[in-house]
Design a protein around this motif. Sequence first.
Motif, PDB file in Angstrom:
ATOM      1  N   LEU A 380       0.839  -1.195   0.000  1.00 58.74           N
ATOM      2  CA  LEU A 380       0.000   0.000   0.000  1.00 58.74           C
ATOM      3  C   LEU A 380       0.870   1.240   0.000  1.00 58.74           C
ATOM      4  O   LEU A 380       2.000   1.232   0.493  1.00 58.74           O
ATOM      5  CB  LEU A 380      -0.902   0.044   1.235  1.00 58.74           C
ATOM      6  CG  LEU A 380      -1.829  -1.114   1.555  1.00 58.74           C
ATOM      7  CD1 LEU A 380      -1.121  -2.163   2.405  1.00 58.74           C
ATOM      8  CD2 LEU A 380      -3.058  -0.625   2.308  1.00 58.74           C
ATOM      9  N   GLN A 381       0.316   2.311  -0.538  1.00 59.59           N
ATOM     10  CA  GLN A 381       0.953   3.617  -0.417  1.00 59.59           C
ATOM     11  C   GLN A 381      -0.089   4.634   0.045  1.00 59.59           C
ATOM     12  O   GLN A 381      -1.262   4.553  -0.330  1.00 59.59           O
ATOM     13  CB  GLN A 381       1.594   4.058  -1.724  1.00 59.59           C
ATOM     14  CG  GLN A 381       0.658   4.133  -2.919  1.00 59.59           C
ATOM     15  CD  GLN A 381       1.352   4.647  -4.165  1.00 59.59           C
ATOM     16  OE1 GLN A 381       2.046   5.663  -4.130  1.00 59.59           O
ATOM     17  NE2 GLN A 381       1.155   3.950  -5.282  1.00 59.59           N
ATOM     18  N   LEU A 382       0.348   5.549   0.883  1.00 64.77           N
ATOM     19  CA  LEU A 382      -0.503   6.619   1.383  1.00 64.77           C
ATOM     20  C   LEU A 382      -0.049   7.926   0.758  1.00 64.77           C
ATOM     21  O   LEU A 382       1.150   8.222   0.714  1.00 64.77           O
ATOM     22  CB  LEU A 382      -0.412   6.693   2.902  1.00 64.77           C
ATOM     23  CG  LEU A 382      -1.167   7.848   3.563  1.00 64.77           C
ATOM     24  CD1 LEU A 382      -1.953   7.347   4.763  1.00 64.77           C
ATOM     25  CD2 LEU A 382      -0.188   8.943   4.014  1.00 64.77           C
ATOM     26  N   LEU A 383      -0.999   8.682   0.229  1.00 59.94           N
ATOM     27  CA  LEU A 383      -0.696   9.971  -0.394  1.00 59.94           C
ATOM     28  C   LEU A 383      -0.937  11.110   0.585  1.00 59.94           C
ATOM     29  O   LEU A 383      -1.863  11.059   1.401  1.00 59.94           O
ATOM     30  CB  LEU A 383      -1.563  10.192  -1.636  1.00 59.94           C
ATOM     31  CG  LEU A 383      -1.476   9.162  -2.754  1.00 59.94           C
ATOM     32  CD1 LEU A 383      -2.367   9.588  -3.919  1.00 59.94           C
ATOM     33  CD2 LEU A 383      -0.039   8.960  -3.225  1.00 59.94           C
ATOM     34  N   GLU A 384      -0.125  12.133   0.478  1.00 57.71           N
ATOM     35  CA  GLU A 384      -0.371  13.362   1.237  1.00 57.71           C
ATOM     36  C   GLU A 384      -1.390  14.200   0.468  1.00 57.71           C
ATOM     37  O   GLU A 384      -1.139  15.323   0.042  1.00 57.71           O
ATOM     38  CB  GLU A 384       0.938  14.133   1.419  1.00 57.71           C
ATOM     39  CG  GLU A 384       1.973  13.397   2.245  1.00 57.71           C
ATOM     40  CD  GLU A 384       1.568  13.245   3.706  1.00 57.71           C
ATOM     41  OE1 GLU A 384       0.563  13.846   4.118  1.00 57.71           O
ATOM     42  OE2 GLU A 384       2.272  12.519   4.434  1.00 57.71           O
ATOM     43  N   ALA A 385      -2.567  13.584   0.282  1.00 60.80           N
ATOM     44  CA  ALA A 385      -3.646  14.197  -0.494  1.00 60.80           C
ATOM     45  C   ALA A 385      -4.924  13.431  -0.189  1.00 60.80           C
ATOM     46  O   ALA A 385      -4.866  12.251   0.193  1.00 60.80           O
ATOM     47  CB  ALA A 385      -3.337  14.129  -1.989  1.00 60.80           C
ATOM     48  N   PRO A 386      -6.083  14.047  -0.365  1.00 60.77           N
ATOM     49  CA  PRO A 386      -7.332  13.370  -0.022  1.00 60.77           C
ATOM     50  C   PRO A 386      -7.813  12.373  -1.061  1.00 60.77           C
ATOM     51  O   PRO A 386      -8.721  11.590  -0.786  1.00 60.77           O
ATOM     52  CB  PRO A 386      -8.328  14.527   0.117  1.00 60.77           C
ATOM     53  CG  PRO A 386      -7.788  15.585  -0.794  1.00 60.77           C
ATOM     54  CD  PRO A 386      -6.298  15.475  -0.700  1.00 60.77           C
ATOM     55  N   SER A 387      -7.235  12.395  -2.263  1.00 58.65           N
ATOM     56  CA  SER A 387      -7.682  11.474  -3.305  1.00 58.65           C
ATOM     57  C   SER A 387      -6.561  11.220  -4.295  1.00 58.65           C
ATOM     58  O   SER A 387      -5.609  12.014  -4.415  1.00 58.65           O
ATOM     59  CB  SER A 387      -8.901  12.030  -4.054  1.00 58.65           C
ATOM     60  OG  SER A 387      -8.516  13.093  -4.914  1.00 58.65           O
ATOM     61  N   ALA A 388      -6.687  10.127  -5.046  1.00 50.12           N
ATOM     62  CA  ALA A 388      -5.704   9.802  -6.079  1.00 50.12           C
ATOM     63  C   ALA A 388      -5.719  10.805  -7.214  1.00 50.12           C
ATOM     64  O   ALA A 388      -4.739  10.924  -7.958  1.00 50.12           O
ATOM     65  CB  ALA A 388      -5.971   8.399  -6.618  1.00 50.12           C
ATOM     66  N   THR A 389      -6.792  11.552  -7.349  1.00 48.26           N
ATOM     67  CA  THR A 389      -6.876  12.575  -8.402  1.00 48.26           C
ATOM     68  C   THR A 389      -5.720  13.567  -8.317  1.00 48.26           C
ATOM     69  O   THR A 389      -5.271  14.104  -9.327  1.00 48.26           O
ATOM     70  CB  THR A 389      -8.219  13.310  -8.307  1.00 48.26           C
ATOM     71  OG1 THR A 389      -9.280  12.357  -8.473  1.00 48.26           O
ATOM     72  CG2 THR A 389      -8.345  14.394  -9.366  1.00 48.26           C
TER      73      THR A 389
END
Length: 411
Positions: A380-389
């Motif tokens: 898994l990876q977590l983004l410093e953003a609310p969505s993959a967009t």
Amino acid sequence: MTHPAASLLIDRIGELTTNDDAEGGRLRDAAVVIEQDRVAWVGPAAAAPAADDRFDAAGRAVLPGWVDAHTHLVFAGDRTAEFEARMAGEAYAAGGINVTVEATRAATDAALEANLARLVAEARRGGTTTLETKTGYGLTVADERRAAVLAGRHVDAVTFLGAHVVPTGVDPDAYLDLVTGPMLDAVAPHASAVDVFCEAGAFDEAATGRVLAAATRAGLATRVHGNQLGHGPGARLAVAAGSLSVDHLGYLSDDDVSALAGSWSDWDGGAGPRGTVATVLPACDLSTRVPFAPARRLLDAGAVLAIASNANPGTSYTSSMAFCVATAVLQMGLTVQEAVRAATLGGAIALGAERDGWRDPSGAAQGAVGRIVPGARADLQLLEAPSATHLAYRPGMPLVGAVWRAGQRVA
């Protein structure tokens, strides 16, 4: 690098991309439980079971780790001058590979492995949790074998690419005999697939057919570099051979597209007959200034699409799958969800790793990759953003906040 507890709850996920078709592929306000190296539970955060440890995603997005199904990471040397010349207007040709071959042959095992480890670490920090890499910069029996052995210590899948280009000063017929005979015999125990560069200046239709047939006799899967520099037989030959993938694809006829799409007509998503994945390489298309592969056209026709980095020193010196995803959205007509799927599940299918029990170079059975579903390997990876967009909305920004591979935090 930290070692995981027996179980880990990642909760308060704002947007979770699962690639699970049964529930639409995305969940809001979600949670994931990891046990050891596998995903144990996926669902609404409010219903999450207890675990030994907890990671608060705080509304951020989580998606599968990138599955990069096409790289060339065992090399030495530098091709900056070639890149500068290409940016000044010179056309890309296959012969530049020989520059890297000379440097790679001269490098020590320690130097090659140190560079490989550095590049793999870069990819991990960028969210890539599954990597394929190829040989192909040695082009002697001993150098191809050592590349495969070194690669197997660091990546998930090793591909033999002795049929990359004919080395300078070597008779093409004699070299083809070497690739399909002694070289293949030496490398086969250390690889799971064989690739061939089917292109003007590399290997023609007849030579490509010989390489694919030899690989099949050796019990290895096949891949094809095809249709990169112009129209040619690569895609057609890959489908006819039942290859895992054909990669590049800048120049495709309607018949090529139909063949790639049609190869999946009998696949039910399970263990039955599978087709040939169309793997596109957006960063390479940018760097070589060839037409972008028709990713939109391929998807609309029904092909299975993968996105890969083609990380290599000559034509795509990047392992940033986020950059490739953003380019596919901004320049190739894909939606963010389509591009993310191609760079995760699509890559897994191109490696034959979308099913539980596939084997890495050590022979160890692995959980399926490319999805976040119970039983899959916990990548898994977590983004410093609310969505993959945000991968395409904020292109080039360092959005990866955390990475887990096989349940272990690696970035």
